[in-house]
Design a protein around this motif. Sequence first.
Motif, mmCIF file in Angstrom:
data_model
loop_
_atom_site.group_PDB
_atom_site.id
_atom_site.type_symbol
_atom_site.label_atom_id
_atom_site.label_comp_id
_atom_site.label_asym_id
_atom_site.label_seq_id
_atom_site.Cartn_x
_atom_site.Cartn_y
_atom_site.Cartn_z
ATOM 1 N N VAL A 83 -34.381 -35.287 60.531
ATOM 2 C CA VAL A 83 -34.739 -33.889 59.637
ATOM 3 C C VAL A 83 -34.252 -32.749 60.954
ATOM 4 O O VAL A 83 -34.445 -32.769 62.073
ATOM 5 C CB VAL A 83 -36.504 -33.713 59.970
ATOM 6 N N LEU A 84 -33.416 -32.306 60.006
ATOM 7 C CA LEU A 84 -32.510 -31.034 60.987
ATOM 8 C C LEU A 84 -33.489 -29.609 61.118
ATOM 9 O O LEU A 84 -33.790 -29.278 59.921
ATOM 10 C CB LEU A 84 -31.354 -30.881 60.216
ATOM 11 N N THR A 85 -33.516 -29.130 62.171
ATOM 12 C CA THR A 85 -34.324 -27.981 62.228
ATOM 13 C C THR A 85 -33.321 -26.685 62.463
ATOM 14 O O THR A 85 -32.260 -27.022 62.427
ATOM 15 C CB THR A 85 -35.327 -27.852 63.716
ATOM 16 N N GLY A 86 -33.742 -25.570 62.402
ATOM 17 C CA GLY A 86 -33.062 -24.405 62.635
ATOM 18 C C GLY A 86 -32.322 -24.353 63.742
ATOM 19 O O GLY A 86 -31.177 -24.143 63.926
ATOM 20 N N THR A 87 -32.933 -24.673 64.850
ATOM 21 C CA THR A 87 -32.415 -24.585 66.183
ATOM 22 C C THR A 87 -31.260 -25.792 66.274
ATOM 23 O O THR A 87 -30.139 -25.530 66.880
ATOM 24 C CB THR A 87 -33.066 -24.616 67.276
ATOM 25 N N ASP A 88 -31.665 -26.898 65.667
ATOM 26 C CA ASP A 88 -30.625 -27.821 65.701
ATOM 27 C C ASP A 88 -29.069 -27.404 65.256
ATOM 28 O O ASP A 88 -28.228 -27.493 65.834
ATOM 29 C CB ASP A 88 -30.796 -29.097 64.738
ATOM 30 N N VAL A 89 -29.312 -26.691 63.886
ATOM 31 C CA VAL A 89 -27.964 -26.379 63.104
ATOM 32 C C VAL A 89 -27.384 -25.065 63.816
ATOM 33 O O VAL A 89 -26.145 -24.931 63.699
ATOM 34 C CB VAL A 89 -28.314 -26.141 61.703
ATOM 35 N N TYR A 90 -28.246 -23.976 63.941
ATOM 36 C CA TYR A 90 -27.889 -22.901 64.407
ATOM 37 C C TYR A 90 -27.853 -22.482 65.934
ATOM 38 O O TYR A 90 -27.144 -21.334 66.178
ATOM 39 C CB TYR A 90 -28.429 -21.682 63.666
ATOM 40 N N ARG A 91 -28.192 -23.365 66.592
ATOM 41 C CA ARG A 91 -28.137 -23.336 68.345
ATOM 42 C C ARG A 91 -27.548 -24.247 68.767
ATOM 43 O O ARG A 91 -26.522 -24.505 69.302
ATOM 44 C CB ARG A 91 -29.600 -22.809 68.982
ATOM 45 N N SER A 95 -24.485 -25.233 71.261
ATOM 46 C CA SER A 95 -24.667 -25.324 72.809
ATOM 47 C C SER A 95 -24.713 -26.571 73.377
ATOM 48 O O SER A 95 -24.332 -26.833 74.586
ATOM 49 C CB SER A 95 -25.879 -24.594 73.155
ATOM 50 N N ASP A 96 -25.006 -27.701 72.644
ATOM 51 C CA ASP A 96 -24.819 -29.050 73.397
ATOM 52 C C ASP A 96 -24.765 -30.020 71.942
ATOM 53 O O ASP A 96 -25.520 -30.859 71.531
ATOM 54 C CB ASP A 96 -26.294 -29.349 73.844
ATOM 55 N N PRO A 97 -23.375 -29.842 71.734
ATOM 56 C CA PRO A 97 -23.035 -30.668 70.485
ATOM 57 C C PRO A 97 -23.071 -32.161 70.604
ATOM 58 O O PRO A 97 -23.322 -32.931 69.666
ATOM 59 C CB PRO A 97 -21.527 -30.272 70.063
ATOM 60 N N VAL A 100 -26.687 -33.536 69.785
ATOM 61 C CA VAL A 100 -26.910 -33.260 68.502
ATOM 62 C C VAL A 100 -26.189 -34.086 67.269
ATOM 63 O O VAL A 100 -26.777 -34.827 66.647
ATOM 64 C CB VAL A 100 -26.566 -31.850 67.974
ATOM 65 N N TYR A 101 -24.952 -34.209 67.598
ATOM 66 C CA TYR A 101 -23.911 -35.118 66.847
ATOM 67 C C TYR A 101 -24.363 -36.546 66.983
ATOM 68 O O TYR A 101 -24.122 -37.366 66.170
ATOM 69 C CB TYR A 101 -22.583 -34.855 66.863
ATOM 70 N N GLU A 102 -24.880 -37.060 68.329
ATOM 71 C CA GLU A 102 -25.238 -38.435 68.399
ATOM 72 C C GLU A 102 -26.394 -38.789 67.688
ATOM 73 O O GLU A 102 -26.318 -39.851 67.045
ATOM 74 C CB GLU A 102 -25.305 -38.705 69.966
ATOM 75 N N SER A 103 -27.232 -37.841 67.571
ATOM 76 C CA SER A 103 -28.553 -38.098 66.711
ATOM 77 C C SER A 103 -28.078 -38.172 65.259
ATOM 78 O O SER A 103 -28.504 -39.140 64.624
ATOM 79 C CB SER A 103 -29.666 -37.014 66.845
#
Length: 329
Positions: A83-91, A95-97, A100-103
């Motif tokens: 489940v993607l949160t707002g800080t996942d997508v927009y921050r 800042s830490d791709p 995020v992309y590994e998950s």
Amino acid sequence: MANSPLITLITPAVPGSRAGNRATATRWAGLLRASGYRVSIRLSDESPSGPRPDLLVALHAWRSHGAINAWKQRYPRCPLILVLTGTDVYRFQYSDPAMVYESMDAADALVGLHDCLPENLPERYLDRLHVVHQSAEPLPDKAPGPSARTFDVLVAGHLREEKDSLRAAYAVRDLPRDSRLRVIQLGGAHTEDWAEAAREEMTHNRRYRWLGDQPRWRVRQWMARARVMVISSRMEGGANVVSEACVAGLPVIASDIAGNRGLLGEDYVGYYPVTHTTALRECLLRAERDSVWLERLREQVSRRAPMFRPEAERQALAQVVGQVLDQSR
């Protein structure tokens, strides 16, 4: 029920927290149980243990990154919904791709909470993306109505940078003396600096009241008393408070960001440019003075309300879960 699939739901938010991640986890656990699944909720910092789940559902790509790796290492064949949160997508995507992309790469399906997520996700993930709108219950029939003395503007959410939390307070400074606008802010402060800023604002701004963290029943009570709600966020993953407002028929004035447009619709007339105090002030004064415009906002949010029925959320969630489980068999 004993032989039904076991779902482990992973969240970074501890029990008792009023954070959105915890609220989503708790509500989804109930909806999934109503659909016939067994569900356990685990924290992101807990070590994997117990029987092998049939499905993992993890909230937050960045904050649950370590937990996703740990659970997938212990149960490599267990499918995962992320489940993607707002800080996942927009921050954190920027800042830490890597995290995020590994998950996201580990997930069999991705779930977002609003309709505009494809604007900000790499194309390679879109075929795994599903949208589940968060639901809300109607307000009680005997809920208190608005005050005649004040035109109350509700802001509900934790005080933090992502929410641009004091923007509504700034917007009601130095208004004409005959204005009845008053901002009521509910939500705990993310840091002591935010708490101090809210207290300082109250000492100089007689139209602003910060009431701190409040239980859900109090928030719903204030929703019944308010004339309009402000969602001033800089980034949102699909705020449940927007669903609540739509179901309550409470007009919303919202920052023009993807997370709000993805819930209220592209044609909604109550947007203002994000962080733009003057534009928000103009919207609030118009809501107070222009009853036709305010009623148009009310009609627009009310038309969105069927999207946020609990049964609609249960069905959407069950569809994603069922699809992933079928594919893993």
